[in-house]
Design a protein around this motif. Sequence first.
Motif, PDB file in Angstrom:
ATOM      1  N   GLY A  35       3.146   6.620  -8.997  1.00  0.00           N
ATOM      2  CA  GLY A  35       2.247   7.907  -8.229  1.00  0.00           C
ATOM      3  C   GLY A  35       2.570   7.792  -6.923  1.00  0.00           C
ATOM      4  O   GLY A  35       2.447   8.607  -6.507  1.00  0.00           O
ATOM      5  N   ASN A  36       1.879   6.293  -6.693  1.00  0.00           N
ATOM      6  CA  ASN A  36       2.187   6.367  -5.143  1.00  0.00           C
ATOM      7  C   ASN A  36       0.801   7.514  -4.971  1.00  0.00           C
ATOM      8  O   ASN A  36       0.711   7.435  -3.126  1.00  0.00           O
TER       9      ASN A  36
ATOM     10  N   PRO B 238       8.231  -6.366   0.425  1.00  0.00           N
ATOM     11  CA  PRO B 238       9.023  -5.708   2.272  1.00  0.00           C
ATOM     12  C   PRO B 238       8.012  -5.322   3.052  1.00  0.00           C
ATOM     13  O   PRO B 238       6.934  -4.450   2.392  1.00  0.00           O
ATOM     14  N   PRO B 239       7.592  -5.540   4.203  1.00  0.00           N
ATOM     15  CA  PRO B 239       7.347  -4.804   5.034  1.00  0.00           C
ATOM     16  C   PRO B 239       6.509  -2.950   5.321  1.00  0.00           C
ATOM     17  O   PRO B 239       6.281  -2.750   5.559  1.00  0.00           O
ATOM     18  N   GLN B 240       8.138  -3.095   4.846  1.00  0.00           N
ATOM     19  CA  GLN B 240       8.706  -1.050   4.791  1.00  0.00           C
ATOM     20  C   GLN B 240       6.824  -1.159   4.220  1.00  0.00           C
ATOM     21  O   GLN B 240       6.115   0.109   4.067  1.00  0.00           O
ATOM     22  N   GLN B 241       7.202  -1.287   2.608  1.00  0.00           N
ATOM     23  CA  GLN B 241       5.725  -1.080   2.032  1.00  0.00           C
ATOM     24  C   GLN B 241       4.900  -1.959   2.473  1.00  0.00           C
ATOM     25  O   GLN B 241       3.568  -1.336   2.034  1.00  0.00           O
ATOM     26  N   ALA B 242       4.503  -2.910   3.339  1.00  0.00           N
ATOM     27  CA  ALA B 242       2.800  -3.209   3.788  1.00  0.00           C
ATOM     28  C   ALA B 242       2.233  -2.024   5.094  1.00  0.00           C
ATOM     29  O   ALA B 242       1.611  -2.443   5.058  1.00  0.00           O
TER      30      ALA B 242
ATOM     31  N   LEU C  30       0.698  -1.243  -0.046  1.00  0.00           N
ATOM     32  CA  LEU C  30      -0.224   0.082   0.354  1.00  0.00           C
ATOM     33  C   LEU C  30       0.734   0.962   0.480  1.00  0.00           C
ATOM     34  O   LEU C  30       0.115   2.545   0.140  1.00  0.00           O
ATOM     35  N   SER C  31       2.108   1.088   0.596  1.00  0.00           N
ATOM     36  CA  SER C  31       2.939   2.506   0.522  1.00  0.00           C
ATOM     37  C   SER C  31       4.384   1.858  -0.219  1.00  0.00           C
ATOM     38  O   SER C  31       5.541   1.910   0.410  1.00  0.00           O
TER      39      SER C  31
END
Length: 593
Positions: A316-317, A353-357, A216-217
């Motif tokens: 685009g995020n 990876p956890p950072q993006q989750a 999501l990130s």
Amino acid sequence: MTEPLSLARTKPARTKAGPAGAKPVPAAKPGAQPPYVIDAMERWLLFLDTLRERADNMIAHERQGMPPLLDFDYELLLDARSFERPANYALLRITRAGEDCWDDCVDETKPPVIIIDPRAGHGPGIGGFKHDSEVGMALHEGHPVYFVIFFPEPMPGQTLADVHYALRDFVTEVARRHPNATPVLYGNCQAGWAATLLAADCQGLVGPIVLNGSPLSYWSGAAQTSPMRMMGALTGGSWAAHLVADLDDGRFDGAWLAQNFENLQPEKAIWEKYANLFNHVDTERARFLEFERWWNGYYTLSREEILAITQNLFIGNRLERGEMALDAHCSIDLRRISNPIVIFASEGDNITPPQQALGWIARLYPDTGALKAAGQRIVYLTHETVGHLGIFVSGSVARLQHRAILAHLEAVESLAPGLYEMQIDQPKHDQRGAPDVRFVSREVENLGIANDDVALSHVARISQNNETAYTLFASPWIKAATSPASAEALRALHPMRWSRTMFSERVNPWMGLVKATAEALRQSRAPLPEDHPALMSERALLAHMGEGLAAWRKGRDAWLAHVFGALFGAEPLGETSTPASKNAGADLKERTK
């Protein structure tokens, strides 16, 4: 357009010469063990025959219309291809698991679980790939289970909004069938953010959401833990996906996504997988063929879908920033979500990876007080080593993590607003016993997610400029030069296809001789024992070569990070983990000593 022959039926029959036909390996006869060279030659023949079976299975699966590979019986409830806004999605109801039917498994007082599989190049089925799976664990806990599938080809001009409204209608139908319990949305990878859109749109849906390996990130994380993000930036953005879709007559071939996944960790995808098969061909053949039957079934996206995904999400995020427009009447704001959210991520996942989750949590809620004031409950759990696909298909993960999530959904809903880490203890004496679960309060401020906002904002602007130039000056000519015949030829020549089909006896007549020889060999083969010194030396050599390929890949990623930083003004970030996930890893080590 190809499609399954029938969906109102039991699980699809296995193709000829598939894993179900594998014969038990005869035990080695004392005093009759062949020399290592003979054993290696026999394994090489069996290895080639397994590749032949994979190719034949792949061709047969495509001719069948690539039906969903579920290990459970099901019935078709809704087919979105007939909706007012058609989409290539359908809703199934799981009716039987093994010898048990719906009435034997299901407690109607429990909330229904809707499992949505990812549409990211492959077909549906990983959520119910085998008995120990997300579907199996949901049935084990007594939940009515529904499964969302999709067909190989999108509807003409299909958009993300079309898919979104189809999914909304599916959830509405399940809620109608179970009026006394709100449905649980279980989303894997891409389907996780699709489920999030359902909860965050202008109407919103109630019920817990479980996000498994779901990004999501997209701008969060260290550069070297997100090589896919860097590769997309260094190719100039979304215009490359637009070009591929134009060459494929308006569709985006999922084989390109599968190839990208394999390129992320070539030591696993193009070495360890095959080295393990060769070394253990007597025992690994069935498992290899079962997984490869799903992995080599490539589905397509429409041009409109792949452009919306790349421009709104990966580059685009806009989802995290609240700028993603679903249609002219509604934009997506993640702050609208009031549903309890469970996030399952892994430190071994280099795709999500956890950072993006987890990174979006601190973006939306600057501190824990803001999260509590919003009345939101977010629970996360992390695995220390499992890869991206292992989150969905690993039997041990299903029996522990997914079972624990489904068994404690009521406890999640009863938590006070805040951020929690879900810690799981596996029973020591009974691996199938109920796991012990704790919810440990955490602070949003301590997530410590790294971001490359400035650099990736440059990437987004460059991508937009490249996309505009390609759309104006190149795309019309590419479309005019493309035909259905040229698109089919391009698909057939894709490396992810011909590198498989070249081993089929339909394509390569010599493989018929390999088949006959392998069938005779299996009747008399006496393999060397696993602890044979020559076999152990072979495994050490194969492992050493895999380590060399892994070292090359790490050097490649480091070089990409350096180039990325030089081009877009970002300092290459080293390997990092969220403090929360580090805590989880330390706890896991301590609990498994």
